[in-house]
Design a protein around this motif. Structure first.
Motif, PDB file in Angstrom:
ATOM      1  N   TRP A 129      -4.009  -3.426   5.941  1.00 27.72           N
ATOM      2  CA  TRP A 129      -5.146  -3.215   5.050  1.00 27.72           C
ATOM      3  C   TRP A 129      -5.622  -1.759   5.104  1.00 27.72           C
ATOM      4  O   TRP A 129      -5.919  -1.166   4.092  1.00 27.72           O
ATOM      5  N   VAL A 130      -5.677  -1.224   6.328  1.00 29.20           N
ATOM      6  CA  VAL A 130      -6.158   0.150   6.495  1.00 29.20           C
ATOM      7  C   VAL A 130      -5.240   1.128   5.767  1.00 29.20           C
ATOM      8  O   VAL A 130      -5.694   2.070   5.112  1.00 29.20           O
ATOM      9  N   LYS A 131      -3.915   0.906   5.873  1.00 28.66           N
ATOM     10  CA  LYS A 131      -2.958   1.804   5.210  1.00 28.66           C
ATOM     11  C   LYS A 131      -3.065   1.715   3.694  1.00 28.66           C
ATOM     12  O   LYS A 131      -2.826   2.700   2.987  1.00 28.66           O
ATOM     13  N   ALA A 132      -3.412   0.533   3.192  1.00 34.95           N
ATOM     14  CA  ALA A 132      -3.486   0.329   1.744  1.00 34.95           C
ATOM     15  C   ALA A 132      -4.803   0.817   1.145  1.00 34.95           C
ATOM     16  O   ALA A 132      -4.935   0.905  -0.075  1.00 34.95           O
ATOM     17  N   MET A 133      -5.762   1.170   1.980  1.00 37.58           N
ATOM     18  CA  MET A 133      -7.074   1.608   1.478  1.00 37.58           C
ATOM     19  C   MET A 133      -6.961   2.969   0.804  1.00 37.58           C
ATOM     20  O   MET A 133      -6.147   3.806   1.202  1.00 37.58           O
ATOM     21  N   PRO A 134      -7.771   3.234  -0.240  1.00 38.16           N
ATOM     22  CA  PRO A 134      -7.784   4.559  -0.876  1.00 38.16           C
ATOM     23  C   PRO A 134      -8.160   5.638   0.133  1.00 38.16           C
ATOM     24  O   PRO A 134      -8.867   5.375   1.112  1.00 38.16           O
ATOM     25  N   SER A 135      -7.692   6.840  -0.103  1.00 35.74           N
ATOM     26  CA  SER A 135      -7.903   7.933   0.853  1.00 35.74           C
ATOM     27  C   SER A 135      -9.372   8.308   1.004  1.00 35.74           C
ATOM     28  O   SER A 135      -9.776   8.843   2.045  1.00 35.74           O
ATOM     29  N   TRP A 136     -10.193   8.032  -0.035  1.00 35.30           N
ATOM     30  CA  TRP A 136     -11.595   8.425   0.051  1.00 35.30           C
ATOM     31  C   TRP A 136     -12.420   7.443   0.882  1.00 35.30           C
ATOM     32  O   TRP A 136     -13.566   7.740   1.249  1.00 35.30           O
ATOM     33  N   LEU A 137     -11.847   6.296   1.233  1.00 31.61           N
ATOM     34  CA  LEU A 137     -12.525   5.344   2.109  1.00 31.61           C
ATOM     35  C   LEU A 137     -12.231   5.692   3.570  1.00 31.61           C
ATOM     36  O   LEU A 137     -11.184   6.267   3.879  1.00 31.61           O
ATOM     37  N   PRO A 138     -13.165   5.384   4.472  1.00 33.45           N
ATOM     38  CA  PRO A 138     -12.893   5.662   5.883  1.00 33.45           C
ATOM     39  C   PRO A 138     -11.705   4.844   6.379  1.00 33.45           C
ATOM     40  O   PRO A 138     -11.635   3.632   6.148  1.00 33.45           O
ATOM     41  N   HIS A 139     -10.774   5.495   7.013  1.00 29.99           N
ATOM     42  CA  HIS A 139      -9.568   4.799   7.474  1.00 29.99           C
ATOM     43  C   HIS A 139      -9.220   5.133   8.918  1.00 29.99           C
ATOM     44  O   HIS A 139      -8.219   4.660   9.443  1.00 29.99           O
ATOM     45  N   LYS A 140     -10.052   5.945   9.567  1.00 33.81           N
ATOM     46  CA  LYS A 140      -9.781   6.284  10.963  1.00 33.81           C
ATOM     47  C   LYS A 140     -10.139   5.098  11.862  1.00 33.81           C
ATOM     48  O   LYS A 140     -11.156   4.446  11.671  1.00 33.81           O
ATOM     49  N   THR A 141      -9.306   4.853  12.830  1.00 32.57           N
ATOM     50  CA  THR A 141      -9.567   3.793  13.804  1.00 32.57           C
ATOM     51  C   THR A 141      -9.493   4.374  15.211  1.00 32.57           C
ATOM     52  O   THR A 141      -8.936   5.457  15.421  1.00 32.57           O
ATOM     53  N   LEU A 142     -10.073   3.643  16.147  1.00 30.95           N
ATOM     54  CA  LEU A 142     -10.007   4.068  17.529  1.00 30.95           C
ATOM     55  C   LEU A 142      -8.574   3.968  18.047  1.00 30.95           C
ATOM     56  O   LEU A 142      -7.863   2.996  17.759  1.00 30.95           O
ATOM     57  N   THR A 143      -8.157   4.972  18.797  1.00 32.76           N
ATOM     58  CA  THR A 143      -6.858   4.935  19.461  1.00 32.76           C
ATOM     59  C   THR A 143      -7.057   4.417  20.870  1.00 32.76           C
ATOM     60  O   THR A 143      -7.937   4.886  21.592  1.00 32.76           O
ATOM     61  N   LEU A 144      -6.274   3.430  21.251  1.00 32.64           N
ATOM     62  CA  LEU A 144      -6.384   2.884  22.594  1.00 32.64           C
ATOM     63  C   LEU A 144      -5.722   3.818  23.592  1.00 32.64           C
ATOM     64  O   LEU A 144      -4.654   4.369  23.348  1.00 32.64           O
TER      65      LEU A 144
END
Length: 532
Positions: free
Chosen positions: A32-47
């Motif tokens: 889902w995150v990869k498919a989101m438009p670039s203008w939406l927040p898509h950064k996630t925490l890195t473990l």
């Protein structure tokens, strides 16, 4: 104190919405995150390494190699300085320095003065800062001692470690590892943490290679077997081949250094289809390479990496285009790794891996589950305590705490932070700090109710009088977190980051958001008493 204008209410809600919006991708599937438009927040925490597995390396700079290189440099520079000033001399190695012998003792005082330049610091000389790198003394006529100083060596090690951190970072980043942690430890060590690493042996090989590339001529004045049986000619050295095959008699003079390269890429030879490394020089390197190949047609030209000969092709014609290729019976992976090493640059000194740990994904998942369970149990106990102690107001405090945690994850995601177990501990501690602020407010309200104040006055006074105490306690905790961040390393820094961010969001949610929720409750219910 309970009055909120429409503009103020909108600003509080907008701040909450942005924080939760930034945190939302962490709850979504990766697809889902990869498919989101670039203008939406898509950064996630890195473990971090302790959560998703990976490799840990502790590298140590070879101090003896640094000293050896420095002493050799002193010897070469001393000879050059004295020769330029028509002073005959001989220089021999002596511990951490050299002993210069002068056939004419009358030249001693002049030689001491001329060699003082060897002790000038490499940096900071303009303003008188920096430490002398060497001491130049003479206790016997005809002899001058040049010795490295402890302060100068320490400065040199500091610069080498700083440069090595940059180069190791370049090597790791070009391999695609996400959020590596590369930090200096002590005076001569570097810590490298690579979350999610699947091939630690390859990285160990990459991190341990100096990658000092040199182009030198092959000495044809003596067969290499004879040089090994007797002694190589002055100015030449016998070097082994990288594949363990034949040895070569190589001239010591470096005709072109690897730091003149601007690019290196793995490719395939057009004739043999074998993997090779194609390289390109900068302007100065191209000029040197063209001159050397023009002057030495039909002579073998050795390509030396870390003291081993990769290949020694014969120069068939001048190479003036500033580019070429390195062959050496490489596999595709070896060619890619060599190109990576050459692009990232040579380490200023050899390093060795003195400690290595591999954390498997299974252990990482176990750590995640343990952290989640600890956070969940701790939060439930805190929420249960607040509801049991303050009823409706305990529910309001719990809502504020949940929003607080969401904002923490949003800010960490925005910063591209790496979440580790100490980071989770910082978040759990933040929950306790946030509830502590609510307890202060609610106890103040209780005091006002006991004093016979009205509902509105009790609520208003409770928030107003608790504010100073909340700010004092959180500011002192934030100072402690800041000290931990700037002084600590590794896990301590991860704890300090989440704790510091949590304190900032706590002041906002525990006071402002809670006050807004209480204000809405008061205006909606018009209570005659406070259920606290």
């Amino acid at each position: 104190m309970l009055h909120f204008s429409p503009a103020k209410t909108a600003s509080v809600l907008l701040t909450l919405l942005i924080g939760l919006w930034l945190a939302a991708p962490n709850l979504m599937p990766a697809s889902w995150v990869k498919a989101m438009p670039s203008w939406l927040p898509h950064k996630t925490l890195t473990l971090g390494l302790d959560l998703q597995g990976g490799s840990y390396f502790l590298l140590e700079i070879d101090r003896n190699a640094v000293i050896k290189e420095q002493v050799a440099s002193l010897r070469s520079q001393a000879r050059q300085i004295l020769n330029d000033n028509k002073i005959r001399s001989q220089a021999a190695l002596q511990g951490r320095g050299i002993l210069v012998t002068l056939p004419n003792p009358a030249d001693t005082e002049k030689a001491v003065q001329l060699l003082q330049v060897l002790g000038n610091p490499a940096d900071g000389n303009l303003f008188g800062t920096g430490n002398r790198t060497a001491t130049i003394t003479s206790s016997t006529p005809g002899q001058v001692s040049v010795a490295l100083t402890d302060e100068g060596l320490r400065d040199r090690m500091t610069r080498i470690v700083q440069r090595s951190v940059e180069i190791v970072g370049n090597r790791v980043n070009q391999t695609g590892v996400v959020e590596p942690i590369i930090q200096r430890q002590g005076e001569d060590r570097i810590v490298v943490q690579l979350p999610g690493l699947e091939d630690p042996d390859r990285f160990k090989n990459l991190l341990g290679q100096t990658a000092k590339l040199e182009f030198r001529l092959v000495d044809l004045s003596m067969p290499v077997d004879q040089a090994m049986r007797t002694r190589p000619p002055v100015g030449s050295t016998v070097l082994p081949s990288a594949d363990g095959g034949q040895n070569y008699l190589i001239e010591d003079q470096v005709m072109v250094a690897g730091d003149e390269l601007t690019d290196a890429q793995a490719s395939f030879d057009q004739n043999t289809r074998e993997p090779v490394v194609s390289f390109r020089f900068n302007t100065n390197g191209a000029r040197q390479f063209g001159r050397v190949t023009t002057e030495n047609v039909n002579k073998p030209f050795a390509i030396v990496l870390d003291g081993k000969v990769l290949s020694a092709p014969v120069i068939r014609e001048p190479i003036t285009g500033g580019s070429g290729q390195i062959s050496g019976s490489f596999t595709t992976q070896q060619a890619q790794d060599l190109a990576l090493l050459l692009r990232s640059g040579a380490l200023p000194a050899p390093m060795t891996v003195i400690q290595e740990q591999t954390v498997g994904p299974g252990l990482g998942q176990a750590a995640i589950r343990a952290g989640e369970m600890a956070a969940l149990v701790g939060s439930l106990l805190v929420v249960g305590f607040m509801i049991a102690s303050y009823g409706l107001f305990g529910i309001i405090a719990s809502i504020a705490v949940a929003l607080n945690v969401g904002m923490i994850f949003g800010i960490l995601s925005l910063l591209g932070a790496t979440l580790t177990l100490p980071g989770i501990a910082g978040i759990v501690l933040t929950v306790g700090i946030a509830v502590d602020s609510n307890v202060l407010i609610y106890e103040r309200i209780r005091e006002e109710v006991r004093a016979g104040r009205t509902v509105l006055m009790s609520l208003d006074a409770g928030f107003a009088r608790a504010l100073a105490t909340i700010l004092d306690s959180n500011i002192t905790t934030f100072i402690a977190a800041a000290v931990l961040y700037f002084v600590g390393t590794g896990a301590v820094k991860g704890f300090a980051v989440t704790l510091g961010i949590g304190i900032i969001t706590t002041v906002f949610t525990a006071f402002t958001v809670t006050r807004l929720l209480v204000s809405w409750w008061y205006r909606g219910v018009k209570p005659r008493s406070i259920p606290i």
